[in-house]
Scaffold this motif. Sequence first.
Motif, mmCIF file in Angstrom:
data_model
loop_
_atom_site.group_PDB
_atom_site.id
_atom_site.type_symbol
_atom_site.label_atom_id
_atom_site.label_comp_id
_atom_site.label_asym_id
_atom_site.label_seq_id
_atom_site.Cartn_x
_atom_site.Cartn_y
_atom_site.Cartn_z
ATOM 1 N N ASP A 132 0.841 -1.197 0.000
ATOM 2 C CA ASP A 132 0.000 0.000 0.000
ATOM 3 C C ASP A 132 0.880 1.252 0.000
ATOM 4 O OD1 ASP A 132 -0.642 1.347 3.123
ATOM 5 O OD2 ASP A 132 0.744 -0.322 2.856
ATOM 6 N N TYR A 177 -3.028 -2.287 -4.649
ATOM 7 C CA TYR A 177 -3.595 -1.347 -3.686
ATOM 8 C C TYR A 177 -4.024 -0.092 -4.427
ATOM 9 C CZ TYR A 177 -2.523 -3.809 0.650
ATOM 10 O OH TYR A 177 -2.524 -4.703 1.693
ATOM 11 N N GLU A 180 -5.709 3.140 0.144
ATOM 12 C CA GLU A 180 -5.766 2.236 1.287
ATOM 13 C C GLU A 180 -6.788 1.127 1.086
ATOM 14 O OE1 GLU A 180 -3.462 2.339 3.881
ATOM 15 O OE2 GLU A 180 -2.675 3.626 2.309
ATOM 16 N N LEU A 182 -7.373 -2.626 -0.646
ATOM 17 C CA LEU A 182 -6.741 -3.794 -1.235
ATOM 18 C C LEU A 182 -7.660 -4.380 -2.293
ATOM 19 C CD1 LEU A 182 -4.686 -6.118 -1.433
ATOM 20 C CD2 LEU A 182 -5.851 -7.184 0.540
ATOM 21 N N ALA A 196 -7.239 -2.173 3.840
ATOM 22 C CA ALA A 196 -5.816 -2.339 3.563
ATOM 23 C C ALA A 196 -5.239 -3.601 4.191
ATOM 24 C CB ALA A 196 -5.046 -1.109 4.047
#
Length: 330
Positions: A132, A177, A180, A182, A196
């Motif tokens: 990230d 990413y 923030e 995923l 995240a």
Amino acid sequence: MMVSLPPTAGPAEYLPQNSAGNITYGPALWSPDGRDFSILTAYDGGGQIWSTAGKLVRNWATPSGTPPLPDTGFDAPVSLLSAAGGKEIVELDTAGNIIIRNSQTGAVEHQVAGPIKPDDAALNTQYLAAADPEAKYVAVIVPIFPNGEYSTRVNVVNIGTGAITPIPGGEASGVAYDGELLLIQRTGGTFEVRSADGRQLIRSFAGDSDATAGPAVNSAGLAVEVNSDGTAPVFDVASGQEIGSITLPAGPRENSTSVAFTPDGKNLISATEDAGSSAVTGYVTEWSFSPSFWSMVACISAGHTLTSEEWQQYIGAGGPGMPAQMACQP
């Protein structure tokens, strides 16, 4: 090699190879101001900084005295990420091992072991990993062998603590990413958007069931994946809608196509191999993702300014009113 954008602006320039003629470089990372880039010299564990003029600025120090990370035997640097306002570089390898370096000297400041253990490593497997932007987490696609059959799962590594969290769900073919968030592309076609750390599933939608590259994300919430047939669907991460697709130049697809957004998210760069002889070079293509460019194309295609009546026809009577910026310029 360095390629000027647009690609017609100048010839490609190759960085030096070693005396044996072998490629000695790992992944590269542009500096925040775009004036130079850092590139790993994977053969010695060090690195270099090069200017856009093709001049070597300085060598990174090869790490010394740092305890070695677990080595699966197939580890290779896979990506670099700028952190701490450009003062640090996060190096990530295919086993998910994380190395925090000083961006100027290359000195190792911190490292964390990844989730792939030597006994779990599989020959000729390309492990995928992503970090990230805040360098707090790394997501890694990990091979597993339930009942003796090959499969995968996604693990998230907390860079600060080293804790590893297995993420529930099926097999995965890609991770990235978006800020923030995923993003996980499952091999069954489902595209997941998670927190995240991966613990919270925020939304899921139909992605690309045959993705061979990506997802690549920009700063405006768009994700692009490459299908084995050479098309690249574009998704709006917030709504889960596929809003269009582009077609890449013809050529081999499996593990040989790269896509990445420019830092401002307004252009997508793709690199593809040639479809013919290996002696023939492939293509670097720059695709415009600028909203103003899209609006101009839409206006030209429609031939007239979108009316509020037309907007409500497609959005629905209970939907929001037409934004002012939707109007075509005279």
